[in-house]
Design a protein around this motif. Sequence first.
Motif, PDB file in Angstrom:
ATOM      1  N   ILE A 268       0.842  -1.196   0.000  1.00  0.00           N
ATOM      2  CA  ILE A 268       0.000   0.000   0.000  1.00  0.00           C
ATOM      3  C   ILE A 268       0.879   1.248   0.000  1.00  0.00           C
ATOM      4  O   ILE A 268       0.661   2.178  -0.781  1.00  0.00           O
ATOM      5  CB  ILE A 268      -0.969  -0.011   1.198  1.00  0.00           C
ATOM      6  N   ARG A 269       1.886   1.270   0.861  1.00  0.00           N
ATOM      7  CA  ARG A 269       2.785   2.431   0.928  1.00  0.00           C
ATOM      8  C   ARG A 269       3.509   2.661  -0.403  1.00  0.00           C
ATOM      9  O   ARG A 269       3.672   3.797  -0.834  1.00  0.00           O
ATOM     10  CB  ARG A 269       3.799   2.262   2.061  1.00  0.00           C
ATOM     11  N   THR A 270       3.933   1.591  -1.047  1.00  0.00           N
ATOM     12  CA  THR A 270       4.627   1.705  -2.329  1.00  0.00           C
ATOM     13  C   THR A 270       3.702   2.290  -3.397  1.00  0.00           C
ATOM     14  O   THR A 270       4.091   3.195  -4.152  1.00  0.00           O
ATOM     15  CB  THR A 270       5.154   0.321  -2.780  1.00  0.00           C
ATOM     16  N   ALA A 271       2.477   1.795  -3.462  1.00  0.00           N
ATOM     17  CA  ALA A 271       1.516   2.296  -4.449  1.00  0.00           C
ATOM     18  C   ALA A 271       1.161   3.752  -4.168  1.00  0.00           C
ATOM     19  O   ALA A 271       1.072   4.561  -5.098  1.00  0.00           O
ATOM     20  CB  ALA A 271       0.259   1.430  -4.458  1.00  0.00           C
ATOM     21  N   VAL A 272       0.981   4.095  -2.907  1.00  0.00           N
ATOM     22  CA  VAL A 272       0.650   5.477  -2.547  1.00  0.00           C
ATOM     23  C   VAL A 272       1.813   6.405  -2.896  1.00  0.00           C
ATOM     24  O   VAL A 272       1.598   7.513  -3.399  1.00  0.00           O
ATOM     25  CB  VAL A 272       0.245   5.587  -1.059  1.00  0.00           C
ATOM     26  N   ALA A 273       3.046   5.967  -2.683  1.00  0.00           N
ATOM     27  CA  ALA A 273       4.210   6.789  -3.028  1.00  0.00           C
ATOM     28  C   ALA A 273       4.248   7.060  -4.535  1.00  0.00           C
ATOM     29  O   ALA A 273       4.500   8.198  -4.962  1.00  0.00           O
ATOM     30  CB  ALA A 273       5.496   6.101  -2.569  1.00  0.00           C
ATOM     31  N   SER A 274       3.982   6.048  -5.341  1.00  0.00           N
ATOM     32  CA  SER A 274       3.944   6.218  -6.792  1.00  0.00           C
ATOM     33  C   SER A 274       2.828   7.184  -7.189  1.00  0.00           C
ATOM     34  O   SER A 274       3.017   8.067  -8.035  1.00  0.00           O
ATOM     35  CB  SER A 274       3.734   4.857  -7.461  1.00  0.00           C
ATOM     36  N   PHE A 275       1.667   7.021  -6.596  1.00  0.00           N
ATOM     37  CA  PHE A 275       0.504   7.876  -6.834  1.00  0.00           C
ATOM     38  C   PHE A 275       0.829   9.337  -6.494  1.00  0.00           C
ATOM     39  O   PHE A 275       0.556  10.245  -7.289  1.00  0.00           O
ATOM     40  CB  PHE A 275      -0.655   7.350  -5.986  1.00  0.00           C
ATOM     41  N   VAL A 276       1.436   9.568  -5.343  1.00  0.00           N
ATOM     42  CA  VAL A 276       1.775  10.926  -4.914  1.00  0.00           C
ATOM     43  C   VAL A 276       2.803  11.548  -5.853  1.00  0.00           C
ATOM     44  O   VAL A 276       2.662  12.711  -6.257  1.00  0.00           O
ATOM     45  CB  VAL A 276       2.281  10.929  -3.446  1.00  0.00           C
ATOM     46  N   THR A 277       3.805  10.797  -6.220  1.00  0.00           N
ATOM     47  CA  THR A 277       4.848  11.309  -7.127  1.00  0.00           C
ATOM     48  C   THR A 277       4.231  11.760  -8.443  1.00  0.00           C
ATOM     49  O   THR A 277       4.495  12.867  -8.924  1.00  0.00           O
ATOM     50  CB  THR A 277       5.934  10.240  -7.364  1.00  0.00           C
ATOM     51  N   LEU A 278       3.399  10.916  -9.027  1.00  0.00           N
ATOM     52  CA  LEU A 278       2.764  11.258 -10.297  1.00  0.00           C
ATOM     53  C   LEU A 278       1.790  12.416 -10.107  1.00  0.00           C
ATOM     54  O   LEU A 278       1.756  13.349 -10.932  1.00  0.00           O
ATOM     55  CB  LEU A 278       2.056  10.035 -10.885  1.00  0.00           C
ATOM     56  N   GLY A 279       1.021  12.398  -9.049  1.00  0.00           N
ATOM     57  CA  GLY A 279       0.062  13.472  -8.788  1.00  0.00           C
ATOM     58  C   GLY A 279       0.724  14.826  -8.628  1.00  0.00           C
ATOM     59  O   GLY A 279       0.243  15.837  -9.154  1.00  0.00           O
ATOM     60  N   GLU A 280       1.840  14.864  -7.907  1.00  0.00           N
ATOM     61  CA  GLU A 280       2.557  16.131  -7.725  1.00  0.00           C
ATOM     62  C   GLU A 280       3.148  16.627  -9.032  1.00  0.00           C
ATOM     63  O   GLU A 280       3.156  17.815  -9.317  1.00  0.00           O
ATOM     64  CB  GLU A 280       3.627  15.968  -6.651  1.00  0.00           C
ATOM     65  N   LYS A 281       3.677  15.714  -9.865  1.00  0.00           N
ATOM     66  CA  LYS A 281       4.206  16.123 -11.166  1.00  0.00           C
ATOM     67  C   LYS A 281       3.113  16.727 -12.030  1.00  0.00           C
ATOM     68  O   LYS A 281       3.330  17.743 -12.688  1.00  0.00           O
ATOM     69  CB  LYS A 281       4.844  14.922 -11.875  1.00  0.00           C
ATOM     70  N   LEU A 282       1.949  16.097 -12.047  1.00  0.00           N
ATOM     71  CA  LEU A 282       0.842  16.614 -12.862  1.00  0.00           C
ATOM     72  C   LEU A 282       0.330  17.944 -12.335  1.00  0.00           C
ATOM     73  O   LEU A 282      -0.002  18.837 -13.107  1.00  0.00           O
ATOM     74  CB  LEU A 282      -0.290  15.591 -12.923  1.00  0.00           C
ATOM     75  N   LYS A 283       0.246  18.061 -11.024  1.00  0.00           N
ATOM     76  CA  LYS A 283      -0.252  19.287 -10.422  1.00  0.00           C
ATOM     77  C   LYS A 283       0.690  20.456 -10.715  1.00  0.00           C
ATOM     78  O   LYS A 283       0.243  21.583 -10.948  1.00  0.00           O
ATOM     79  CB  LYS A 283      -0.424  19.117  -8.915  1.00  0.00           C
ATOM     80  N   ASN A 284       1.970  20.185 -10.727  1.00  0.00           N
ATOM     81  CA  ASN A 284       2.968  21.233 -10.926  1.00  0.00           C
ATOM     82  C   ASN A 284       3.317  21.463 -12.400  1.00  0.00           C
ATOM     83  O   ASN A 284       4.130  22.323 -12.713  1.00  0.00           O
ATOM     84  CB  ASN A 284       4.234  20.929 -10.136  1.00  0.00           C
ATOM     85  N   ALA A 285       2.733  20.682 -13.284  1.00  0.00           N
ATOM     86  CA  ALA A 285       3.054  20.801 -14.717  1.00  0.00           C
ATOM     87  C   ALA A 285       2.383  22.022 -15.344  1.00  0.00           C
ATOM     88  O   ALA A 285       1.393  22.511 -14.953  1.00  0.00           O
ATOM     89  CB  ALA A 285       2.626  19.551 -15.457  1.00  0.00           C
TER      90      ALA A 285
END
Length: 178
Positions: free
Chosen positions: A161-178
């Motif tokens: 769960i932690r691994t999937a959430v970390a991937s989700f957060v990384t991608l989400g932050e990149k998209l939000k900041n794009a």
Amino acid sequence: MKVTLIAGSTRPDASTTKLCHYIARLLTEQGHEAEVFNLQEHVLPLYGPGEAYGHEEVLKLSAAAKSADALVLATPEYHGSLSGVLKNALDFLNSEYFNNKVVLSANSAGGLIGTASLLHLQNIVRNLHGINCPEWISIGGSLREFNENGEPVDEGTELRIRTAVASFVTLGEKLKNA
């Protein structure tokens, strides 16, 4: 980042809902805002043309999804697919709620894992112009157990769960900041 988690189970004390609350806690601990929209508490009318879009619970769902930077969709796996209440909820939303937002799909299955509902969710997300997180979460069988603190009992499940959430957060932050 603001994340709306939609818990697609109608059972009180459902492992799907516990999973959402655990993910929300992980997100909050990382400084993100997380809201669990529990479909057991927010009973929606059946989707169809007409006045249902003005229904109080549909308006709450719409507001929660629209205000989110990213979404988590969680479902029990029923007969090889997602729950009817989650599908019904998603039918009220269109691409304006998902467009260019990262979406993490998660499920709780009676067997060891349940990939069919996750594949169906990812297909729905694509059709709504969302961006599927490359990771997903499937907990099943005895791995669906949570302790009194709301944490997964199985260490491997917690790590997944932690691994999937970390991937989700990384991608989400990149998209939000794009």
